[in-house]
Write an enzyme that holds these catalytic residues in place. Sequence first.
Site, PDB file in Angstrom:
ATOM      1  CD  GLN A 245      45.680  24.648  32.816  1.00 20.78           C
ATOM      2  OE1 GLN A 245      46.599  23.064  33.029  1.00 20.78           O
ATOM      3  NE2 GLN A 245      46.158  24.695  31.770  1.00 20.78           N
ATOM      4  CG  PHE A 246      42.144  29.053  38.027  1.00 21.17           C
ATOM      5  CD1 PHE A 246      41.318  29.512  38.053  1.00 21.17           C
ATOM      6  CD2 PHE A 246      43.721  28.979  38.858  1.00 21.17           C
ATOM      7  CE1 PHE A 246      42.233  31.306  37.863  1.00 21.17           C
ATOM      8  CE2 PHE A 246      44.360  29.912  38.362  1.00 21.17           C
ATOM      9  CZ  PHE A 246      43.642  31.374  37.467  1.00 21.17           C
ATOM     10  CB  THR A 247      43.574  28.834  33.055  1.00 16.35           C
ATOM     11  OG1 THR A 247      43.745  27.429  32.979  1.00 16.35           O
ATOM     12  CG2 THR A 247      43.894  29.590  33.866  1.00 16.35           C
TER      13      THR A 247
END
Length: 147
Positions: free
Chosen positions: A80-82
């Site tokens: 989850q790069f966010t």
Amino acid sequence: MRVVIQRVLSSSVSVNGEIVGRIDRGLNLLVGFTGSDSIAEIDWMTRKCLELRLFPGEENGDRWEKSVTEIGGEILVVSQFTLYGDCRKGRRPSFSDSASPSIAGELYDRFVAKLRESGLRVETGKFGAMMRVSIENDGPVTLILEK
């Protein structure tokens, strides 16, 4: 490296309507990396996720008695790069602190491999894909770990 760690009764992740990872009792880990992360962060985070006492004991019902390793739980890891989204300025998040996909993909694979060394069942999402995550949070218990 950031991890949102959730104690779950069950969790699953699907890509294009197909379930690619599913677990029962254990931990759901949402994982994000920054460009400066290294093996040292992965080693620390692996130990922390495996050893944190997030589950109740059998005898006295203490909520924080056992680790996922001690209960023989399962782990679902979802990239989850966010988690490195910066929303302080403007109306659109900036992801400039997130690791590039090539770096993050390598770190993600190493993190999953280290978790699997524990002998626990470790399932994953599909790195870089649009995913739907279904989480039956137990407690609810949700913590943010950062190294």
